[in-house]
Motif scaffolding. Structure first.
Motif, PDB file in Angstrom:
ATOM      1  N   UNK A  96     -37.169  12.899 -11.568  1.00 25.96           N
ATOM      2  CA  UNK A  96     -36.033  13.867 -12.017  1.00 25.96           C
ATOM      3  C   UNK A  96     -36.827  14.934 -12.996  1.00 25.96           C
ATOM      4  N   UNK A  97     -36.328  16.250 -13.008  1.00 29.30           N
ATOM      5  CA  UNK A  97     -36.461  17.254 -13.791  1.00 29.30           C
ATOM      6  C   UNK A  97     -35.639  17.277 -14.836  1.00 29.30           C
ATOM      7  N   UNK A  98     -36.012  17.469 -16.140  1.00 29.22           N
ATOM      8  CA  UNK A  98     -34.871  17.728 -17.327  1.00 29.22           C
ATOM      9  C   UNK A  98     -34.578  19.163 -17.187  1.00 29.22           C
ATOM     10  N   UNK A  99     -33.255  19.298 -17.024  1.00 31.72           N
ATOM     11  CA  UNK A  99     -32.708  20.669 -16.851  1.00 31.72           C
ATOM     12  C   UNK A  99     -31.898  20.941 -18.032  1.00 31.72           C
ATOM     13  N   UNK A 100     -32.008  21.996 -18.530  1.00 30.75           N
ATOM     14  CA  UNK A 100     -31.424  22.551 -19.845  1.00 30.75           C
ATOM     15  C   UNK A 100     -29.769  23.240 -19.106  1.00 30.75           C
ATOM     16  N   UNK A 101     -28.616  22.663 -19.577  1.00 28.51           N
ATOM     17  CA  UNK A 101     -27.443  23.246 -19.188  1.00 28.51           C
ATOM     18  C   UNK A 101     -27.544  24.582 -19.632  1.00 28.51           C
ATOM     19  N   UNK A 102     -26.687  25.334 -18.678  1.00 24.35           N
ATOM     20  CA  UNK A 102     -26.629  26.866 -19.342  1.00 24.35           C
ATOM     21  C   UNK A 102     -25.766  26.889 -20.579  1.00 24.35           C
ATOM     22  N   UNK A 103     -25.958  27.906 -21.371  1.00 26.39           N
ATOM     23  CA  UNK A 103     -25.063  27.938 -22.663  1.00 26.39           C
ATOM     24  C   UNK A 103     -23.846  28.426 -22.358  1.00 26.39           C
ATOM     25  N   UNK A 104     -22.874  27.941 -23.042  1.00 27.91           N
ATOM     26  CA  UNK A 104     -21.331  28.167 -23.136  1.00 27.91           C
ATOM     27  C   UNK A 104     -21.106  29.350 -24.312  1.00 27.91           C
ATOM     28  N   UNK A 105     -22.036  29.808 -24.807  1.00 24.51           N
ATOM     29  CA  UNK A 105     -21.724  30.630 -26.072  1.00 24.51           C
ATOM     30  C   UNK A 105     -21.334  31.991 -25.384  1.00 24.51           C
ATOM     31  N   UNK A 106     -20.413  32.524 -26.068  1.00 25.13           N
ATOM     32  CA  UNK A 106     -19.905  33.680 -25.519  1.00 25.13           C
ATOM     33  C   UNK A 106     -20.696  35.206 -25.748  1.00 25.13           C
ATOM     34  N   UNK A 107     -21.939  34.971 -26.504  1.00 26.15           N
ATOM     35  CA  UNK A 107     -22.781  35.867 -26.595  1.00 26.15           C
ATOM     36  C   UNK A 107     -24.113  35.574 -26.829  1.00 26.15           C
ATOM     37  N   UNK A 108     -25.110  36.523 -26.676  1.00 27.65           N
ATOM     38  CA  UNK A 108     -26.655  36.184 -26.668  1.00 27.65           C
ATOM     39  C   UNK A 108     -27.011  35.393 -27.794  1.00 27.65           C
ATOM     40  N   UNK A 109     -28.118  34.555 -27.792  1.00 22.93           N
ATOM     41  CA  UNK A 109     -28.610  33.662 -28.962  1.00 22.93           C
ATOM     42  C   UNK A 109     -28.759  34.453 -30.326  1.00 22.93           C
ATOM     43  N   UNK A 110     -29.191  35.754 -30.399  1.00 24.30           N
ATOM     44  CA  UNK A 110     -29.484  36.468 -31.631  1.00 24.30           C
ATOM     45  C   UNK A 110     -28.084  36.890 -32.094  1.00 24.30           C
ATOM     46  N   UNK A 111     -27.078  37.225 -31.349  1.00 27.45           N
ATOM     47  CA  UNK A 111     -25.582  37.484 -31.948  1.00 27.45           C
ATOM     48  C   UNK A 111     -25.109  36.223 -32.330  1.00 27.45           C
ATOM     49  N   UNK A 112     -25.402  35.161 -31.720  1.00 27.48           N
ATOM     50  CA  UNK A 112     -24.557  34.072 -32.213  1.00 27.48           C
ATOM     51  C   UNK A 112     -25.152  33.633 -33.270  1.00 27.48           C
ATOM     52  N   UNK A 113     -26.560  33.847 -33.575  1.00 24.81           N
ATOM     53  CA  UNK A 113     -27.324  33.599 -34.838  1.00 24.81           C
ATOM     54  C   UNK A 113     -26.623  34.107 -36.125  1.00 24.81           C
ATOM     55  N   UNK A 114     -26.092  35.510 -35.777  1.00 25.53           N
ATOM     56  CA  UNK A 114     -25.279  36.315 -36.832  1.00 25.53           C
ATOM     57  C   UNK A 114     -23.869  35.634 -37.128  1.00 25.53           C
TER      58      UNK A 114
END
Length: 165
Positions: A10-28
């Motif tokens: 089996x492959x390790x699959x990263x679940x999709x993000x549930x964040x409401x914005x892109x990663x650098x926006x969420x970093x803010x």
């Protein structure tokens, strides 16, 4: 380990993000204290005392420079320490917020002071342009947002002018 086990590991699959914005926006939000506001909360956020900067980053795939602006914004916060609060808009609410304030370009930084629109810096800019633009925005008076439309005055207005002129 059998050949079958090797072929069907089996492959390790990263679940999709549930964040409401892109990663650098969420970093803010997570690392620099930015608020997340939408079309129902942006006016209340903007109405708080002092200068405020709202990031409309745009879709990260269509407008990758929005992520660049999200990365530059903390650096601007360092150059102008304590001068403004920051918020970002989740992607699903950006169109409504952009219409409200007449923003037609992604990404954009919208500036407010105590609930009033001041100005905007649209697009990704050179560092010196950002420094000059933010400095100017923090000194200029509030203005009318560049929303689309012409103010309408009723013909039955109680104004003594007898019309709109």
């Amino acid at each position: 380990m059998s050949t079958t086990e090797t072929l069907f590991r089996p492959l390790a699959v990263t679940p999709p993000s549930t964040d409401p914005a892109a990663p650098l926006v969420m970093r803010l939000v997570r690392e620099f204290g930015a608020a997340l506001v939408d079309e129902t909360s942006v006016a209340d956020w903007a109405a708080q005392p002092g200068d405020r900067v709202l990031l409309l980053a745009g879709d990260a795939v269509r407008f990758p420079e929005g992520q660049d602006v999200a990365a530059v914004l903390p650096e601007l916060m360092k150059v102008f320490p304590g001068r403004f609060a920051v918020a970002a808009v989740p992607r699903e609410s950006e169109d409504a917020v952009a219409r409200r304030y007449g923003s037609q370009r992604w990404p954009s930084l919208l500036f407010f002071r105590s609930g009033q629109y001041v100005t905007a810096i649209a697009g990704m800019q050179d560092w010196d342009v950002y420094l000059q633009g933010v400095d100017a925005a923090l000194r200029m008076p509030p203005s009318r947002p560049p929303t689309i439309g012409i103010p309408v005055v009723s013909k039955t207005s109680s104004s003594d002018a007898g019309g709109c002129h």
